[in-house]
Design a protein around this motif. Structure first.
Motif, PDB file in Angstrom:
ATOM      1  N   ARG A   1       0.866  -1.087  -0.022  1.00 48.94           N
ATOM      2  CA  ARG A   1      -0.072  -0.109  -0.027  1.00 48.94           C
ATOM      3  C   ARG A   1       0.914   1.140   0.055  1.00 48.94           C
ATOM      4  O   ARG A   1       0.645   2.129  -0.833  1.00 48.94           O
ATOM      5  CB  ARG A   1      -0.864   0.038   1.265  1.00 48.94           C
ATOM      6  CG  ARG A   1      -2.115   0.930   1.177  1.00 48.94           C
ATOM      7  CD  ARG A   1      -3.034   0.583   2.184  1.00 48.94           C
ATOM      8  NE  ARG A   1      -2.556   0.142   3.495  1.00 48.94           N
ATOM      9  CZ  ARG A   1      -2.868  -1.166   3.823  1.00 48.94           C
ATOM     10  NH1 ARG A   1      -3.341  -2.078   3.076  1.00 48.94           N
ATOM     11  NH2 ARG A   1      -2.330  -1.788   4.988  1.00 48.94           N
ATOM     12  N   THR A   2       2.029   1.180   0.787  1.00 49.65           N
ATOM     13  CA  THR A   2       2.903   2.311   0.858  1.00 49.65           C
ATOM     14  C   THR A   2       3.532   2.560  -0.495  1.00 49.65           C
ATOM     15  O   THR A   2       3.653   3.807  -1.016  1.00 49.65           O
ATOM     16  CB  THR A   2       3.903   1.988   1.851  1.00 49.65           C
ATOM     17  OG1 THR A   2       3.443   2.205   3.320  1.00 49.65           O
ATOM     18  CG2 THR A   2       4.880   3.641   1.984  1.00 49.65           C
TER      19      THR A   2
ATOM     20  N   MET B   1      -2.422 -12.690  -1.952  1.00 50.55           N
ATOM     21  CA  MET B   1      -3.361 -11.746  -1.133  1.00 50.55           C
ATOM     22  C   MET B   1      -4.138 -10.925  -2.115  1.00 50.55           C
ATOM     23  O   MET B   1      -3.614 -10.710  -3.139  1.00 50.55           O
ATOM     24  CB  MET B   1      -2.166 -10.687  -0.676  1.00 50.55           C
ATOM     25  CG  MET B   1      -1.203 -11.198   0.367  1.00 50.55           C
ATOM     26  SD  MET B   1       0.098 -10.435   1.132  1.00 50.55           S
ATOM     27  CE  MET B   1      -0.296  -8.407   0.732  1.00 50.55           C
ATOM     28  N   MET B   2      -5.259 -10.476  -1.860  1.00 51.05           N
ATOM     29  CA  MET B   2      -6.040  -9.782  -2.628  1.00 51.05           C
ATOM     30  C   MET B   2      -6.394  -8.289  -1.772  1.00 51.05           C
ATOM     31  O   MET B   2      -6.653  -8.425  -0.725  1.00 51.05           O
ATOM     32  CB  MET B   2      -7.311 -10.402  -3.090  1.00 51.05           C
ATOM     33  CG  MET B   2      -7.004 -11.709  -4.005  1.00 51.05           C
ATOM     34  SD  MET B   2      -8.443 -12.716  -4.226  1.00 51.05           S
ATOM     35  CE  MET B   2      -9.129 -11.845  -5.541  1.00 51.05           C
ATOM     36  N   PHE B   3      -6.570  -7.392  -2.827  1.00 52.14           N
ATOM     37  CA  PHE B   3      -7.029  -6.019  -2.146  1.00 52.14           C
ATOM     38  C   PHE B   3      -8.099  -5.522  -2.922  1.00 52.14           C
ATOM     39  O   PHE B   3      -8.402  -5.866  -3.984  1.00 52.14           O
ATOM     40  CB  PHE B   3      -5.854  -5.151  -2.409  1.00 52.14           C
ATOM     41  CG  PHE B   3      -4.385  -5.408  -1.879  1.00 52.14           C
ATOM     42  CD1 PHE B   3      -4.166  -4.790  -0.623  1.00 52.14           C
ATOM     43  CD2 PHE B   3      -3.438  -6.238  -2.538  1.00 52.14           C
ATOM     44  CE1 PHE B   3      -2.852  -5.245  -0.018  1.00 52.14           C
ATOM     45  CE2 PHE B   3      -2.372  -6.659  -1.799  1.00 52.14           C
ATOM     46  CZ  PHE B   3      -2.040  -6.291  -0.722  1.00 52.14           C
TER      47      PHE B   3
ATOM     48  N   LYS C   1      -7.011  -2.107   0.563  1.00 53.30           N
ATOM     49  CA  LYS C   1      -7.435  -2.672   2.105  1.00 53.30           C
ATOM     50  C   LYS C   1      -7.201  -4.319   1.659  1.00 53.30           C
ATOM     51  O   LYS C   1      -7.990  -4.749   0.568  1.00 53.30           O
ATOM     52  CB  LYS C   1      -8.590  -2.350   2.456  1.00 53.30           C
ATOM     53  CG  LYS C   1      -8.841  -2.968   3.726  1.00 53.30           C
ATOM     54  CD  LYS C   1     -10.108  -2.592   4.172  1.00 53.30           C
ATOM     55  CE  LYS C   1     -10.476  -2.942   5.733  1.00 53.30           C
ATOM     56  NZ  LYS C   1     -10.840  -4.371   5.787  1.00 53.30           N
ATOM     57  N   LEU C   2      -6.610  -4.868   2.397  1.00 54.04           N
ATOM     58  CA  LEU C   2      -6.436  -6.349   2.295  1.00 54.04           C
ATOM     59  C   LEU C   2      -7.788  -6.923   2.496  1.00 54.04           C
ATOM     60  O   LEU C   2      -8.447  -6.623   3.641  1.00 54.04           O
ATOM     61  CB  LEU C   2      -5.544  -7.041   3.413  1.00 54.04           C
ATOM     62  CG  LEU C   2      -5.138  -8.251   3.215  1.00 54.04           C
ATOM     63  CD1 LEU C   2      -4.354  -8.650   1.849  1.00 54.04           C
ATOM     64  CD2 LEU C   2      -4.357  -8.656   4.461  1.00 54.04           C
TER      65      LEU C   2
ATOM     66  N   GLU D   1      -8.900 -12.293  11.189  1.00 56.11           N
ATOM     67  CA  GLU D   1      -9.534 -11.111  10.912  1.00 56.11           C
ATOM     68  C   GLU D   1      -8.337 -10.103  10.146  1.00 56.11           C
ATOM     69  O   GLU D   1      -7.227 -10.319  10.411  1.00 56.11           O
ATOM     70  CB  GLU D   1      -9.601 -10.384  12.216  1.00 56.11           C
ATOM     71  CG  GLU D   1     -10.876 -10.775  13.029  1.00 56.11           C
ATOM     72  CD  GLU D   1     -11.045  -9.965  14.223  1.00 56.11           C
ATOM     73  OE1 GLU D   1     -10.812  -8.727  14.260  1.00 56.11           O
ATOM     74  OE2 GLU D   1     -11.452 -10.608  15.421  1.00 56.11           O
ATOM     75  N   LEU D   2      -8.835  -9.628   8.951  1.00 57.30           N
ATOM     76  CA  LEU D   2      -7.622  -8.870   8.394  1.00 57.30           C
ATOM     77  C   LEU D   2      -7.827  -7.604   8.549  1.00 57.30           C
ATOM     78  O   LEU D   2      -8.766  -7.062   8.948  1.00 57.30           O
ATOM     79  CB  LEU D   2      -8.377  -9.132   6.795  1.00 57.30           C
ATOM     80  CG  LEU D   2      -8.211 -10.582   6.130  1.00 57.30           C
ATOM     81  CD1 LEU D   2      -8.754 -10.682   4.701  1.00 57.30           C
ATOM     82  CD2 LEU D   2      -6.816 -11.160   6.126  1.00 57.30           C
TER      83      LEU D   2
END
Length: 110
Positions: free
Chosen positions: A45-46, A88-90, A95-96, A109-110
């Motif tokens: 994300r960064t 991993m999916m966003f 947001k994960l 919990e994600l």
């Protein structure tokens, strides 16, 4: 290179000689950083949101590149038949939303 306490919701480090403070893991005497607590989704994300790196490149930097450097690209680092299926999916806001590890859905919990 994230420490084990990165995924902890408790805000407690793994060792009394280190503390979690201001989102950073430091030695308890404040003399040095102890290590990273950034999770992979946060790093991606960064890269995308703050460094303007295209999502495809950020994902490659987080998966394919380290897998090749570590010599495990034959089983990790890309989506190919016979590989470990670590995914991993966003959502559109990065947001994960979904995690699969070794082909198994991770339901924490994600």
């Amino acid at each position: 290179d994230s420490l084990a306490c990165a995924a902890s919701d408790e805000g407690v480090a793994f060792d009394p000689r280190v503390i979690l403070e201001d989102g950073v893991c430091k030695l308890a005497d404040h003399s040095a950083l102890a290590g990273s607590i950034a999770t992979m989704d946060r790093l991606i994300r960064t890269c995308v949101q703050q460094a303007n790196i295209p999502m495809e490149d950020a994902c490659r930097m987080a998966s394919e590149t380290p897998a090749k450097i570590m010599g495990v690209f034959d089983r990790k680092g890309s989506l190919e038949d016979g590989k470990d299926a670590d995914i991993m999916m966003f959502d559109n806001n990065l947001k994960l939303t979904y995690v699969m590890q070794m082909g198994n859905e991770v339901t924490n919990e994600l």
